[in-house]
Design an enzyme around this catalytic site. Structure first.
Site, PDB file in Angstrom:
ATOM      1  N   CYS A   2       0.903  -1.532  -0.061  1.00  0.00           N
ATOM      2  CA  CYS A   2      -0.625  -0.371   0.336  1.00  0.00           C
ATOM      3  C   CYS A   2       1.025   0.974  -0.088  1.00  0.00           C
ATOM      4  O   CYS A   2       2.076   1.440   0.363  1.00  0.00           O
ATOM      5  CB  CYS A   2      -0.722  -0.011   1.234  1.00  0.00           C
ATOM      6  SG  CYS A   2      -1.712  -1.983   1.528  1.00  0.00           S
ATOM      7  N   ARG A  27       1.449   2.153  -6.071  1.00  0.00           N
ATOM      8  CA  ARG A  27       1.309   0.700  -5.256  1.00  0.00           C
ATOM      9  C   ARG A  27      -0.180  -0.553  -5.063  1.00  0.00           C
ATOM     10  O   ARG A  27       0.260  -1.047  -4.258  1.00  0.00           O
ATOM     11  CB  ARG A  27       1.933   1.793  -3.891  1.00  0.00           C
ATOM     12  CG  ARG A  27       3.005   1.667  -4.173  1.00  0.00           C
ATOM     13  CD  ARG A  27       3.604   2.264  -2.557  1.00  0.00           C
ATOM     14  NE  ARG A  27       3.845   0.396  -1.190  1.00  0.00           N
ATOM     15  CZ  ARG A  27       5.310   0.341  -1.515  1.00  0.00           C
ATOM     16  NH1 ARG A  27       5.813   0.605  -1.486  1.00  0.00           N
ATOM     17  NH2 ARG A  27       4.739  -0.400  -0.491  1.00  0.00           N
ATOM     18  N   TRP A  74      -4.300  -1.823  -0.961  1.00  0.00           N
ATOM     19  CA  TRP A  74      -4.013  -3.403  -1.971  1.00  0.00           C
ATOM     20  C   TRP A  74      -4.242  -4.434  -1.128  1.00  0.00           C
ATOM     21  O   TRP A  74      -3.383  -4.768  -0.528  1.00  0.00           O
ATOM     22  CB  TRP A  74      -2.314  -3.605  -2.741  1.00  0.00           C
ATOM     23  CG  TRP A  74      -2.515  -4.912  -3.828  1.00  0.00           C
ATOM     24  CD1 TRP A  74      -2.569  -4.749  -5.061  1.00  0.00           C
ATOM     25  CD2 TRP A  74      -1.919  -6.005  -3.869  1.00  0.00           C
ATOM     26  NE1 TRP A  74      -2.672  -5.720  -5.335  1.00  0.00           N
ATOM     27  CE2 TRP A  74      -2.137  -6.821  -4.224  1.00  0.00           C
ATOM     28  CE3 TRP A  74      -1.619  -6.554  -2.390  1.00  0.00           C
ATOM     29  CZ2 TRP A  74      -1.780  -8.022  -4.478  1.00  0.00           C
ATOM     30  CZ3 TRP A  74      -1.488  -8.095  -2.012  1.00  0.00           C
ATOM     31  CH2 TRP A  74      -1.581  -9.152  -3.611  1.00  0.00           C
ATOM     32  N   ASN A 100       0.738  -1.038   6.280  1.00  0.00           N
ATOM     33  CA  ASN A 100       0.757  -1.142   4.825  1.00  0.00           C
ATOM     34  C   ASN A 100       1.775  -2.493   5.790  1.00  0.00           C
ATOM     35  O   ASN A 100       2.756  -2.533   6.717  1.00  0.00           O
ATOM     36  CB  ASN A 100       2.199  -0.579   4.043  1.00  0.00           C
ATOM     37  CG  ASN A 100       2.545  -0.941   2.986  1.00  0.00           C
ATOM     38  OD1 ASN A 100       1.664  -2.408   2.912  1.00  0.00           O
ATOM     39  ND2 ASN A 100       3.489  -0.496   1.976  1.00  0.00           N
ATOM     40  N   GLY A 101       1.593  -3.587   5.433  1.00  0.00           N
ATOM     41  CA  GLY A 101       1.469  -5.043   5.795  1.00  0.00           C
ATOM     42  C   GLY A 101       0.942  -5.348   6.057  1.00  0.00           C
ATOM     43  O   GLY A 101      -1.014  -5.762   6.317  1.00  0.00           O
ATOM     44  N   GLU A 486      10.200 -12.806 -20.647  1.00  0.00           N
ATOM     45  CA  GLU A 486       9.685 -11.654 -20.090  1.00  0.00           C
ATOM     46  C   GLU A 486       8.197 -10.887 -20.776  1.00  0.00           C
ATOM     47  O   GLU A 486       7.696 -10.049 -20.447  1.00  0.00           O
ATOM     48  CB  GLU A 486      10.902 -10.473 -19.874  1.00  0.00           C
ATOM     49  CG  GLU A 486      10.599  -9.053 -19.960  1.00  0.00           C
ATOM     50  CD  GLU A 486      10.226  -8.375 -18.732  1.00  0.00           C
ATOM     51  OE1 GLU A 486       9.930  -9.643 -17.701  1.00  0.00           O
ATOM     52  OE2 GLU A 486       9.542  -7.688 -18.827  1.00  0.00           O
ATOM     53  N   LYS A 490       4.942  -9.507 -20.248  1.00  0.00           N
ATOM     54  CA  LYS A 490       3.847  -8.382 -19.747  1.00  0.00           C
ATOM     55  C   LYS A 490       2.944  -8.146 -21.149  1.00  0.00           C
ATOM     56  O   LYS A 490       1.849  -7.166 -20.416  1.00  0.00           O
ATOM     57  CB  LYS A 490       5.275  -7.340 -21.560  1.00  0.00           C
ATOM     58  CG  LYS A 490       6.570  -7.603 -21.304  1.00  0.00           C
ATOM     59  CD  LYS A 490       6.856  -5.876 -20.011  1.00  0.00           C
ATOM     60  CE  LYS A 490       6.452  -6.836 -18.368  1.00  0.00           C
ATOM     61  NZ  LYS A 490       7.665  -6.808 -17.338  1.00  0.00           N
ATOM     62  N   GLU A 493       0.105  -9.417 -18.332  1.00  0.00           N
ATOM     63  CA  GLU A 493      -0.167  -8.507 -16.869  1.00  0.00           C
ATOM     64  C   GLU A 493      -0.778  -7.045 -17.839  1.00  0.00           C
ATOM     65  O   GLU A 493      -1.559  -7.230 -16.577  1.00  0.00           O
ATOM     66  CB  GLU A 493       0.956  -8.727 -16.306  1.00  0.00           C
ATOM     67  CG  GLU A 493       2.772  -7.775 -17.200  1.00  0.00           C
ATOM     68  CD  GLU A 493       3.529  -7.740 -15.866  1.00  0.00           C
ATOM     69  OE1 GLU A 493       3.299  -7.230 -15.169  1.00  0.00           O
ATOM     70  OE2 GLU A 493       4.794  -7.067 -16.278  1.00  0.00           O
ATOM     71  N   HIS A 509       8.485 -31.087 -26.458  1.00  0.00           N
ATOM     72  CA  HIS A 509       8.368 -32.108 -25.501  1.00  0.00           C
ATOM     73  C   HIS A 509       6.883 -31.398 -24.578  1.00  0.00           C
ATOM     74  O   HIS A 509       6.864 -32.520 -23.549  1.00  0.00           O
ATOM     75  CB  HIS A 509       9.149 -31.906 -24.829  1.00  0.00           C
ATOM     76  CG  HIS A 509      10.649 -32.600 -25.266  1.00  0.00           C
ATOM     77  ND1 HIS A 509      11.085 -33.567 -25.540  1.00  0.00           N
ATOM     78  CD2 HIS A 509      11.878 -31.150 -25.014  1.00  0.00           C
ATOM     79  CE1 HIS A 509      12.341 -33.928 -25.703  1.00  0.00           C
ATOM     80  NE2 HIS A 509      12.366 -32.205 -25.807  1.00  0.00           N
ATOM     81  N   LYS A 608       2.610  -2.662  -8.175  1.00  0.00           N
ATOM     82  CA  LYS A 608       4.059  -2.483  -8.135  1.00  0.00           C
ATOM     83  C   LYS A 608       4.469  -3.030  -7.425  1.00  0.00           C
ATOM     84  O   LYS A 608       5.868  -3.612  -7.709  1.00  0.00           O
ATOM     85  CB  LYS A 608       4.317  -0.388  -8.218  1.00  0.00           C
ATOM     86  CG  LYS A 608       5.465  -0.423  -8.853  1.00  0.00           C
ATOM     87  CD  LYS A 608       6.045  -0.421 -10.093  1.00  0.00           C
ATOM     88  CE  LYS A 608       7.826  -0.358 -10.644  1.00  0.00           C
ATOM     89  NZ  LYS A 608       7.388  -0.956 -11.698  1.00  0.00           N
TER      90      LYS A 608
HETATM   91  C1  F6R Z   1       6.248  -7.829 -13.701  1.00  0.00           C
HETATM   92  C2  F6R Z   1       6.709  -6.437 -13.022  1.00  0.00           C
HETATM   93  C3  F6R Z   1       7.064  -7.992 -11.848  1.00  0.00           C
HETATM   94  C4  F6R Z   1       8.149  -7.624 -10.632  1.00  0.00           C
HETATM   95  C5  F6R Z   1       8.917  -8.379  -9.186  1.00  0.00           C
HETATM   96  C6  F6R Z   1       9.754  -7.523  -8.238  1.00  0.00           C
HETATM   97  O1  F6R Z   1       6.502  -6.670 -14.627  1.00  0.00           O
HETATM   98  O2  F6R Z   1       6.435  -5.618 -12.327  1.00  0.00           O
HETATM   99  O3  F6R Z   1       6.874  -9.560 -11.961  1.00  0.00           O
HETATM  100  O4  F6R Z   1       9.341  -7.570 -11.558  1.00  0.00           O
HETATM  101  O5  F6R Z   1       7.492  -8.315  -8.512  1.00  0.00           O
HETATM  102  O6  F6R Z   1       9.996  -6.827  -7.962  1.00  0.00           O
HETATM  103  P1  F6R Z   1      11.469  -5.846  -7.784  1.00  0.00           P
HETATM  104  O7  F6R Z   1      12.197  -5.969  -8.911  1.00  0.00           O
HETATM  105  O8  F6R Z   1      10.489  -5.065  -7.108  1.00  0.00           O
HETATM  106  O9  F6R Z   1      11.702  -6.815  -6.874  1.00  0.00           O
END
Ligand code: F6R
Length: 613
Positions: A2, A27, A74, A100-101, A486, A490, A493, A509, A608
């Protein structure tokens, strides 16, 4: 996960707190709220949904005062509705809390408090904290002491900010563990509190980060920090170099698009100052790496989550290739729960944009406990990952706001390439000519990033063609296998299209059973050492009538014969090709999501930085 903002000072707290929340909405964005001390009591506005709802509620029913705290949520415990939005206020109306937590022992504590007669107004674990503080305030009559006692009951990781109408000039903040940061910002006769820097950067760059198990008492012109036993600690402010303008969207429609384009700058800054092109040498001073230790390293374990873990997979190949050190990649959430083999000559290297990801921090703590040296490649200065490491490489990307990570994927690819050269040099694993050649390859990289970005319109045309796809499989091999992972991440998500990724050689396979005209296949086939293998993958895909889009190198004559569509990229040294090959995939995902009208920067169910387990 959060976002938290607090303000105390001569100005009206409401716009400052709401402005800060706007910057932290990435966040968490399923509900938001604000409490302001007005005419001796707390006025609270809360709303489910995005911050814009809260903004219009406050607009219709304004609140004004010189002390305020706010929260963007969140949800972990309790649905994302208004009743569960923070701030929470106690039965007496004296105390407000944002949190937060996760209160891991909230069930026991709730039973205890219910037995004492507390009445709960939400389904959250966070509300426990208000009742605990109220319990102690009735005997202590001192907010700091009451908070201290209340916190001693909580299990888990927490960032908490508290106000009390009986101490109307004060905000108390606390950090326990790694539920995200708590940063104090020092203004002229005013003070700010936030979970993350972007919330307060427009007001101040003078900050103090709370460490775990610290509390702060903040008034408009003072800040005192204590440990949980109540001992006062020395504090020293740090000056943050970030430019708040960098946290704005500017000419772009979304932060993600802006951040994709910022890769020219971030890659340039990643290289600048660390590369001596004349002598073909790399310097990474903040890693605190000596020749002696470099020669002792027996193994590197790279640990990370999500996008950062895919960056780690590229790093493994590059570090093993250049420095000849065995490298393991461990998804942080797994690493923390197995029994890894670590000696004092093992390096645990984490990669993290936020530096606050709970799983990554826990993996680092486990590495430390077992005697490893801790390094981190991290973007957020002052983050927990940076602070607990023995050495770090700071990503030079600036703030990343879009929830889908882009520039914080490519920067660590370059960081790991440089690290590999440095290690090889210190261990005498590389001859001078090769070292100079590898270093020299970095020279043209920003220009290649710029070239690939200039092709956005062409990539967007392809995105329009793929906008109605329902299922997709990404294939890559070798150093570009993680590019496939990756790219698929992208797409899924932000566009919610089903996307899987496989090492190309794995296709036969099993996954090939899925190939037909309804399965979009995306093949990453630049001119790298695995190119021929990938061409044969494209052939096999076409033989099953699956539509195929290929990432290919300019001038390739085979691929256009086979593929339905090609996204062209400039020729690039193969070890750096993941930096270039991923960019069309970022742009593809971005435009598909944007054309579908989706909320690119704040995709559903995500946040995030994932500061809970
Ligand atoms: C995908 C994404 C997440 C972060 C993951 C790690 O686009 O953003 O998969 O890469 O949650 O986050 P960090 O890098 O902040 O540890």
């Amino acid at each position: 996960m959060c976002g938290i903002v607090g303000y105390v000072g001569p100005r009206d707290a409401t716009p400052i707190v709401l402005g800060g929340l706007k910057r932290l909405e990435y966040r968490g964005y399923d509900s938001a709220g604000i409490a302001v001390l007005q005419d001796g009591g707390f006025e609270i506005r809360r709303d489910a949904g995005k911050l814009s709802k809260l903004l219009s509620t406050v607009n219709d029913d304004p609140i004004k005062g010189h002390l305020g705290i706010g929260h963007t949520r969140w949800a972990t415990h309790g649905e994302p509705n208004t009743r569960n939005a923070h701030p929470h206020i106690g039965a007496t109306g004296d105390v407000v809390v944002v949190h937060n937590g996760i209160v891991e022992n909230y069930k026991e504590l709730k039973e205890e408090l219910l037995a004492e007669g507390a009445e709960f107004n939400s389904d959250t674990d966070s509300e426990i904290i208000v009742h605990l503080i109220e319990r102690y305030l009735s005997s202590e009559n001192d907010l700091l002491q009451a908070v201290r006692k209340a916190l001693s009951h909580l299990k888990g990781h927490h960032g908490v900010v508290i106000g009390s109408k009986h101490e109307p000039d004060k905000i108390v903040a606390a950090r326990i563990g790694n539920a995200g940061g708590v940063v104090l910002g020092f203004g002229e006769g005013e003070m700010f509190i936030a979970s993350d820097l972007p919330a307060i950067l427009e007001h101040t760059r003078e900050v103090v980060y709370l460490e775990s198990h610290q509390l702060a008492v903040v008034t408009k012109d003072s800040a005192a920090v204590y440990d949980l036993d109540g001992n006062k600690l020395e504090i020293r402010t740090e000056t943050v170099p970030w430019d708040p303008i960098a946290a704005e969207k500017g000419e772009y429609r979304h932060f993600m698009q802006k951040e994709i384009h910022e890769q020219i700058r971030s890659i340039t800054d990643t290289i600048n100052g660390r590369v001596d092109f004349a002598n073909g040498r790399i310097s990474l001073p903040k890693l605190n790496l000596t020749k002696e230790f470099a020669n002792k390293i027996e193994k590197i374990i790279i640990t990370a989550c999500g996008t950062a873990a895919y960056a780690a997979m590229v790093g493994k190949i590059i570090i093993e290739k250049i420095a000849r050190i065995p490298v393991e990649v461990d998804v942080a959430s797994e690493f923390r729960y197995r029994d890894p083999i670590i000696t004092e000559n093992t390096v645990v290297l984490s990669i993290s944009q936020s530096g606050e990801t709970a799983d990554t921090l826990a993996a680092m703590a486990e590495g430390k406990r077992l005697g490893a040296t801790l390094w981190t490649i991290v973007n957020v200065m002052g983050s927990q990952a940076m602070r607990i490491s023995d050495g770090h490489i700071l990503m030079q990307t600036g703030p990343e706001i879009g929830v889908a990570s882009t520039k914080a994927y490519t920067a660590p690819l370059v960081d790991q390439y440089m690290l590999a050269i440095l290690l090889a040099d210190l261990r005498d694993e590389i001859d001078e000519k090769t070292r100079k050649q590898y270093v020299n390859e970095l020279r043209s990289l920003p220009n290649l990033v710029s070239q690939v970005l200039s092709r956005e319109t062409e990539y967007e045309r392809i995105a329009r063609k793929l906008v109605d796809v329902n299922n997709s499989i990404y294939l890559g091999r070798g150093v570009n296998m993680p590019t496939a992972y990756e790219g698929a991440l992208k797409l899924k998500e932000i566009s919610y299209i089903h996307a899987e990724a496989y090492p190309g050689g794995e296709m036969k396979h099993g996954p090939i059973a899925l190939f037909d005209q309804d399965m979009q296949v995306i093949v990453i086939a630049p001119k790298d050492p695995w190119y021929d293998k990938m061409v044969s993958q494209v052939e096999q895909t076409k033989a099953r009538n699956a539509p195929v889009l290929v990432i290919a190198t300019d001038g390739d004559e085979q691929i256009p014969e086979l593929a339905d569509e090609v996204m062209w990229i400039p020729d690039v040294f193969w070890m750096l090709s993941p930096v270039i090959a991923v960019i069309p995939l970022q742009i593809l995902a971005y435009h598909i999501a944007s054309i579908r009208g989706l909320d690119v920067d704040q995709p559903r169910n995500l946040a995030k930085s994932v500061t809970v387990e």
